[in-house]
Design an enzyme around this catalytic site. Structure first.
Site, PDB file in Angstrom:
ATOM      1  CG  ASP A 353      -2.059   0.672   1.746  1.00 14.27           C
ATOM      2  OD1 ASP A 353      -2.434   1.132   0.811  1.00 14.27           O
ATOM      3  OD2 ASP A 353      -1.716   1.657   1.775  1.00 14.27           O
ATOM      4  CD  GLU A 382      -2.323   2.745  -3.372  1.00 18.89           C
ATOM      5  OE1 GLU A 382      -3.299   3.328  -3.670  1.00 18.89           O
ATOM      6  OE2 GLU A 382      -2.148   2.488  -2.395  1.00 18.89           O
TER       7      GLU A 382
END
Ligand code: CA
Length: 636
Positions: A353, A382
């Site tokens: 993330d 990400e």
């Protein structure tokens, strides 16, 4: 700051010594009390401290292990450990006496159980059982997810409620609330396991689950991005053991498991927030500042130190304290935590993330250590940016002008997502040029074939809404992502064209129909789906299953042509096979003149169109349906 820390430590120690004095007096009083009543004197209570990682394995490439031990005043004890092959190479007390870090060398250790004793004045005051497990054979050489896979992204709270009994867990702050999409819906691991057959039949070979570690937050905890325990699956999803069993069941069906991890932050209700090991465990604490979200502070050659810190040390949101990975104990804690989950549930990949937000040197080190332990593993980060230069900066093999080596194997291809979405949505056939130009920028990536490509995810408007709810454009997009280079990822519910009218992010995280008892519509069985939704489901299933066996799509080369006559044409090919994909954006049937494609079509006598199954005998002119995708398997 160093001086003030030292002062802080000294002050804490002084307080502690005073506290110890009071404690001794209290103990004497208690002892006298017992003697006076004639009852036998109680032995000193032995506490069991929290130890993380909770267990470990022998036979890891890196023989070192650092344990974080947490219990009241554990930092003032002496560690005693006797187990063949396990060597204590360091014990570190830190500014908070309630922590102790123990460095072990496991080079010669055999699997087994032992005890770690914590002693004070010769007496054991705390005791921690510990275990070194046997590694599964071949563990180091597991195959990570790759371009032969198609990934299904699932939000665990929103897929299926297999066990209504765990919707509410005693002692956990947030209760289920199905009256709002912002509340917990009750989805769980049992629900995922129950529908593995559906996922496999659809043709998916990998599952990326949004985080399922404990998020014991008072509200808005369903998304899972505010971890409150890095070693524990949230009780409302199930247990660590259930997660492990689910992974095993998936593996038996040929489905790889990808875990969503977060290094940047934890939840404000994380247990260590009440008793932090060190003052620099969290950035900007307690007077937090919110991150600027200006992510290219990482690459910007002119960035000020102020802006760099404000981006990377600022908090994501007030309920997510920003972890300081520059603290070496925290870095080790996080890296070992990743390895622990890889080994424990036999993961095939990690999705990291908010990739650019943590300290970039620590992230690079994390990539290297994971790859050393698991050479065929895969990790996707990400980096939500639309500029390929920024994304490619992180990828393994990239030569950066500032000398930075990111070593991240894969990235989420946000630039391509945006290009395809706008190329289809914006009126006019000339917009197809956006797809062409986006892919033409692939020269910046060391390995574009390892990027994850996707029409949408849990953080964006659903793809059907992105393309103005136009079924034809929707199919063109799905078909494109399943045939272009990279590793496709489909968000749960896209296969039945899930829709929404609201704009809040909970709207695109609606429960999958059929996952809850009494649902009037069932996406798993098809009950109550419209004819169009069923058609999309069959279309997706057909393409996924076709793709599964098509090496030419997994790893074939790609050649594309500048869009012409309202069409975008690309080829995937290897020594054995050749596939031509055509996106026709015209609203009317189109005859595609193929003369300019001669370099790719020479030697091909005909084709079979994969979606319709139709045979094509002449390649000189192809008739394409209005607003369509056609996938031609070319014949020699
Ligand atoms: Ca449940």
């Amino acid at each position: 700051t160093n001086q003030s820390w030292l002062w802080h430590v000294a002050f804490k120690n002084k307080q502690f010594i005073q506290m110890k004095k009071y404690l001794s007096i209290l103990l004497i009083l208690v002892a006298i009390g017992f003697t006076a009543t004639g009852k036998p004197r109680k032995a000193t209570p032995v506490v069991q401290p929290r130890v993380e990682p909770t267990f470990w394995w022998t036979g890891m490439k890196n023989p070192q292990l650092q344990l974080m031990v947490h219990a009241e005043n554990i930092g003032t004890t002496r560690v005693a450990l006797a187990y063949p092959g396990v060597r204590v190479i360091g014990v570190t007390a830190v500014e908070n006496p309630n922590y102790l870090f123990i460095d072990l060398d496991l080079s010669g250790a055999q699997p087994g159980k032992f005890e770690i004793q914590f002693q004070k004045e010769g007496k054991t005051v705390a005791l921690a059982p510990y275990e070194l497990k046997v590694r599964e054979p071949g563990s180091a050489w597991r195959k990570g997810f790759n371009s032969s896979d198609a990934m299904y992204l699932i939000m665990p709270d929103r897929f299926a409620n297999g066990n209504p009994g765990n919707d509410e867990v005693t002692g956990m702050k947030e209760k289920p609330d199905r009256s709002t999409l912002m509340g917990r819906q009750g989805g769980d691991i049992k629900g995922l396991k129950d529908h593995l057959g559906y996922i496999a039949d659809m043709g998916f070979t990998a599952i990326w689950l949004n985080p399922l570690l404990e998020n014991d937050m008072p509200t808005f905890s369903y998304h899972g991005y505010a971890t409150t325990d890095f070693y524990k699956v949230d009780g409302r999803y199930g247990s660590n053991e259930e997660y492990r069993e689910f992974a095993e069941a998936a593996r038996e069906k040929g489905i790889k498991l990808i875990m969503d991890m977060i290094f940047n932050h934890c939840g404000s209700e994380h247990w260590w927030m009440k008793d932090m090991p060190m003052a620099d465990w969290i950035n900007f604490y307690p007077d937090y500042k919110i991150t600027t979200h200006v992510r290219n502070a990482n690459q910007d050659p002119y960035a000020s130190s102020y802006d760099k810190a404000m981006f990377s040390d600022g908090w994501f949101v007030p309920t997510m304290p920003d972890l300081n990975q520059r603290n070496p104990y925290l870095a080790t804690y996080l890296i070992q935590n990743s390895i622990w989950w890889i080994e424990y549930v036999h993961l095939a990949g990690i999705r990291m993330d908010t990739y650019p937000y943590p300290d970039k040197e620590v992230m690079a080190e994390w990539n290297r250590l994971i790859t050393e332990e698991y050479p065929d593993f895969n990790i996707v980060g990400e980096e939500w940016y639309l500029n390929q230069a920024v994304l490619s900066y992180w990828q393994k093999g990239k030569v950066n002008i500032d000398g930075y080596r990111g070593d991240l194997p894969s990235l989420m291809d946000f630039p391509l997502q945006n290009a395809v979405s706008t190329a289809l949505r914006d009126p006019g056939t000339g917009e197809l040029m956006k797809i062409y130009e986006c892919l033409a920028n692939d020269f910046q990536y060391p390995d574009p074939g390892n990027l994850v490509v996707f029409p949408d995810n849990h953080d964006m408007t659903r793809f059907f809404v992105q393309v103005n709810r136009d079924v034809s454009l929707f199919k063109m997009g799905i078909g494109f992502f399943l045939t272009t280079r990279g590793i496709p990822q489909i968000y749960y519910g896209s296969e039945i064209m899930m829709n929404h009218t609201g704009t809040h992010d909970s709207e695109y995280r609606k429960p999958f129909p059929g996952g809850w008892d009494g649902d009037p519509i069932n996406g798993f069985t098809g009950l109550g789906l419209t004819a169009q939704e069923k058609e999309i489901q069959q279309f997706t299933q057909k393409l996924l299953n076709w793709r599964k066996g098509k090496e030419v799509i997994h790893s074939g080369k790609m050649t594309h042509f500048v869009p012409f006559d309202g069409c975008y044409v690309f080829f995937r090919y290897n020594d054995h096979e050749k596939v031509m994909v055509v996106l026709n954006k015209n609203s009317q049937e189109t005859a595609l003149k193929t003369d300019r494609l001669a370099e790719m079509l020479t030697g091909c006598s005909g084709a079979r169109e994969v979606i319709s199954g139709k045979e094509v005998t002449s390649l000189s002119s192809l008739t394409l349906p209005p607003k369509s995708i056609s996938i031609f398997e070319l014949k020699k």
